[in-house]
Write a protein that holds these residues in place. Structure first.
Motif, short mmCIF file in Angstrom:
data_model
loop_
_atom_site.label_atom_id
_atom_site.label_comp_id
_atom_site.label_asym_id
_atom_site.label_seq_id
_atom_site.Cartn_x
_atom_site.Cartn_y
_atom_site.Cartn_z
N ALA A 232 63.43 43.48 28.06
CA ALA A 232 62.37 42.62 28.59
C ALA A 232 61.37 43.41 29.43
O ALA A 232 60.17 43.17 29.39
CB ALA A 232 62.99 41.50 29.43
N LYS A 233 61.88 44.39 30.18
CA LYS A 233 61.03 45.14 31.11
C LYS A 233 61.38 46.61 31.07
O LYS A 233 62.55 46.97 30.92
CB LYS A 233 61.28 44.65 32.53
N ALA A 234 60.38 47.46 31.24
CA ALA A 234 60.64 48.90 31.31
C ALA A 234 59.81 49.48 32.44
O ALA A 234 58.61 49.22 32.53
CB ALA A 234 60.29 49.57 29.99
N GLY A 235 60.46 50.24 33.30
CA GLY A 235 59.77 50.82 34.46
C GLY A 235 59.74 52.33 34.39
O GLY A 235 60.12 52.92 33.38
N PRO A 236 59.29 52.99 35.47
CA PRO A 236 59.17 54.44 35.48
C PRO A 236 60.48 55.14 35.07
O PRO A 236 61.54 54.82 35.59
CB PRO A 236 58.82 54.75 36.93
N GLY A 237 60.37 56.07 34.14
CA GLY A 237 61.54 56.79 33.66
C GLY A 237 62.13 56.19 32.40
O GLY A 237 62.90 56.84 31.70
#
Ligand SMILES: Nc1nc2c(ncn2[C@@H]2O[C@H](COP(=O)(O)OP(=O)(O)OP(=O)(O)O)[C@@H](O)[C@H]2O)c(=O)[nH]1
Ligand SMILES: [Mg+2]
Length: 675
Positions: A341-346
């Motif tokens: 659903a979500k992807a952040g830094p890294g």
């Protein structure tokens, strides 16, 4: 998967010489982290990384694949994002993409082979790609003749004494974490001391403590190592036997504790602004690989650098200045795809169905203009002529090629006007063979590859005078035009017009001069020696005659062309061929073989230079002799060589070689006439 704070994300790429156990390490890590129920194996085609038919058949990795899994250490949870990469040089583009997408690198070193050219290349890719944090993983410790100490020495001799073991073999099937093992065998005490020393060197306070106490406690060592690893001043060495899963948990736990989270590697945009690894910051992400999935079609692998990507959102592709929507985000493990659903830094996610997005493009918040620097990809060194097998293949060729080029920016395609061939260019013969196999698999287009024709040119080495009188009387209207001209060599850098009208007294009326020029231009294109375009000639038209009724454009065009051909034949014409510059990087041992081979290619060595245990030979040779060089170099060096190729100039073909080309051209013309 739960949301993990950025400080608990560990994103690394596995690099190394081909066959040094990168994929086996990937499978061992994936299995240990619970990504599958059984450990995948390269040898029997069950690896989670080598999943395409091409990879299974060849038993080598061709494409970089990323995986995401959680690692628990007590109460702490870490998100591990890891990428397997190819060792084979033909797929260097994948290596560079994967290096761009990762915060640190693990370089695998086989315990029987030691430091190889691919090991150094991996190191250089890290240095050039901005990856300061590099660790080494010794693999294959179960093999006969495996030697841990010797391998550590080789690593330290090559990459510096600040490469220090953090885990070490303990008997046949176990590995000790040198920092945490309380009853360390005497043989490993020295290793622990060198760890303490390396840690102490990173910080003055630690150094003082080390001198006072004669040692450091594990917490201090860890602190010092982390500082050193982050800045690239310390490189941990890990011991493993990936095939048996030995040393994997120790490796992972140590990576979580010692190696840096996203943010330690500072990403900068193309304007050199630092990008914060903050999930709340504006989005910046980069596509570092494009795959073609048999079911989903185009699949873009994206590394999030700043901000957060979420399913359903719109993003700006700031490289192509178009909008894209995130229809889905996936973690791909073989055939299994898990929505994210979500992807952040890294994070690295695979996104299907982009419309105008290619490898290297930046995705940013809508309205943003931030762009990441492009990937610095190597130029092609292998060229082949590509031909569709049937008309049906020909009809789909353009689609097939575009699909291929979109997914692999190290592949190039060129329609050669001079030779009328279509060239496929890449980084080696295997690269091009795989491209052909992919075209078949992705678009069902069959093509053949063959050595391309050389775009020869023609020129002159002396002055020559030419004359032609075109006269045609056919029934009513006749044709008349007469041209005298001379040709002489023109320097490459010469300025001024190459075609000059020097007639006087209206011997050729001014309005017919353009027709003469047209004829000469046609003559230049058609060549006179072997039918190749003529370059570097000056032409002076100095006399002629006309007929008040029968003179017309066509007559002067024909006269110009024939007079030019006549002048060429008297001006000592020569055949020219492209001369290429080579930069060949090889281990010292192959110096003699490689430089000795150059004269057989009508080439010559221009210079040699030692660079970090390898030799770089600068050489030049005609393109005609280099079409198979990628494969030849591999066979001479057993895969330990690499080279780059750049066009340098056109030069005269030696007459013995020219004879053959001229005879061949004459034969082809005859065949064409008969057809
Ligand atoms: N005995 C033993 N064999 C290993 C070990 N690790 C890898 N191998 C074998 O070495 C061979 C090559 O391993 P890969 O993991 O495919 O190597 P790679 O670095 O991924 O190779 P490329 O993808 O071609 O660059 C395989 O047959 C593995 O089974 C190990 O720890 N012990
Ligand atoms: Mg592999």
């Amino acid at each position: 998967m739960s949301e993990t704070p950025v400080s608990n994300v560990r994103n690394f790429v596995i690099l190394g010489h081909s066959g040094s156990g990168k994929t086996t390490l990937t499978d061992a890590v994936a299995f240990k982290l619970g990504l599958n129920d059984r450990m995948g194996l390269v040898a029997n085609g069950t690896s989670i990384s080598d999943t395409t038919e091409e990879e299974k058949n060849r038993k080598i990795t061709l494409f970089a694949n990323s995986f995401t899994a959680m690692n628990k250490i007590g109460e702490d949870e870490y998100k591990i994002v890891f990428t397997d990469s190819p060792g084979f040089m033909d797929f260097y583009g994948q290596i560079l993409g994967a290096a761009r997408a990762s915060d640190f690198a693990l370089i695998t070193v086989d315990a029987t082979a030691g430091v190889q050219i691919g090991t150094r290349r991996a190191w250089n890719a890290c240095k050039e790609g901005g990856l300061a944090s590099v660790a080494f993983v010794i693999t294959g410790l179960d093999k006969d003749n495996a030697d841990f100490n010797k391998t550590v020495t080789a690593i330290r001799d090559t990459f510096g004494m600040n490469c220090v073991p953090v885990t070490a073999p303990l008997g046949a099937d176990a590995v000790a974490n040198i920092l945490d093992t309380s009853d360390l065998p005497a043989a490993l005490q020295d290793v622990r001391n060198s760890l303490a020393e390396s840690a102490a060197e990173t910080d003055e306070a630690l150094m003082e403590k080390y001198f006072e106490q004669g040692s450091l406690d594990p917490a201090d060592i860890r602190k010092g190592l982390t500082t050193g690893i982050k800045s690239g001043n310390v490189h941990p060495i890990y011991s493993t036997c990936p095939l048996k899963g030995v040393g994997i948990k120790e490796l992972l736990d140590s990576l979580c504790r010692l190696l840096p989270p996203p943010g330690a590697r500072i990403y900068r945009d193309s304007k050199d602004n630092e990008l914060a690894p903050d999930p709340a910051a504006p989005l910046v992400a980069q596509v570092w690989r494009t795959a073609v999935d048999p079911f989903l079609g185009q699949l873009s692998y994206v590394r999030v650098i700043s901000g957060t990507l979420a399913t359903g959102m719109s993003v700006q592709n700031t490289s192509t200045d178009t909008k894209e929507s995130i229809s889905a985000m996936l973690y791909v493990v073989g055939k299994k795809q898990t929505p994210v659903a979500k992807a952040g830094p890294g994070d690295i996610v695979a996104i299907p169905k982009f419309k105008n997005t290619k490898t290297g493009n930046t995705l940013a918040a809508v309205g943003s203009t931030v762009r990441m620097p492009d990937l610095d990809l190597p130029p092609p060194v292998m060229f082949m002529a590509l031909e569709a097998k049937t008309q049906a293949d020909e009809d789909k060729l353009s689609t097939a090629i575009h699909r291929l080029l979109d997914s692999d920016p190290t592949l190039h395609y060129e329609k050669q006007a001079e030779t009328k061939q279509v060239l496929l260019k890449g980084l080696g013969d295997v690269h091009l063979d795989v491209a052909v196999a992919l075209m078949k698999a992705q678009t069902n287009v069959s093509v053949t590859l063959s050595p391309p024709k050389v775009p020869y040119r023609e020129s002159i080495t002396a002055k020559g005078e030419g004359h032609y009188r075109h006269k045609k009387q056919s029934g009513g209207a006749g044709q008349f035009g007469e041209v005298y001209l001379r040709v002489f060599p023109r320097r490459e850098d010469e300025e001024g017009e190459w075609f000059v009208d020097k007639t006087v007294g209206g011997s050729i009326p001014g309005n017919f001069i353009p027709a003469v020029l047209k004829g000469v231009e046609e003559g230049k294109l058609a060549g006179s020696v072997a039918g190749y375009p003529v370059q570097n000639v000056n032409v002076e038209v100095y006399d002629g005659s006309y007929h008040p009724v029968d003179s017309k454009e066509i007559a002067f065009k024909i006269a110009g062309m024939r007079a030019f051909r006549d002048a060429m034949s008297k001006a000592k014409p020569v055949l020219l061929e492209p001369i290429m510059r080579l930069k060949i990087t090889i281990p010292e041992a192959f110096m003699g073989a490689i430089s000795g081979d150059m004269p057989h290619k009508r080439g010559r060595v221009l210079g040699m230079e030692a660079a970090e245990g390898t030799q770089v030979i600068a050489a030049e040779a005609p393109l005609a002799e280099l079409f198979k060089y990628a494969a030849e170099l591999r066979s001479i060096t057993g895969g330990q060589g690499a080279f780059t190729l750049d066009f340098d100039r056109y030069d005269i073909v030696p007459s013995n070689v020219a004879q053959k080309i001229i005879a061949e051209a004459a034969k082809n013309r005859k065949d064409e006439d008969e057809d």
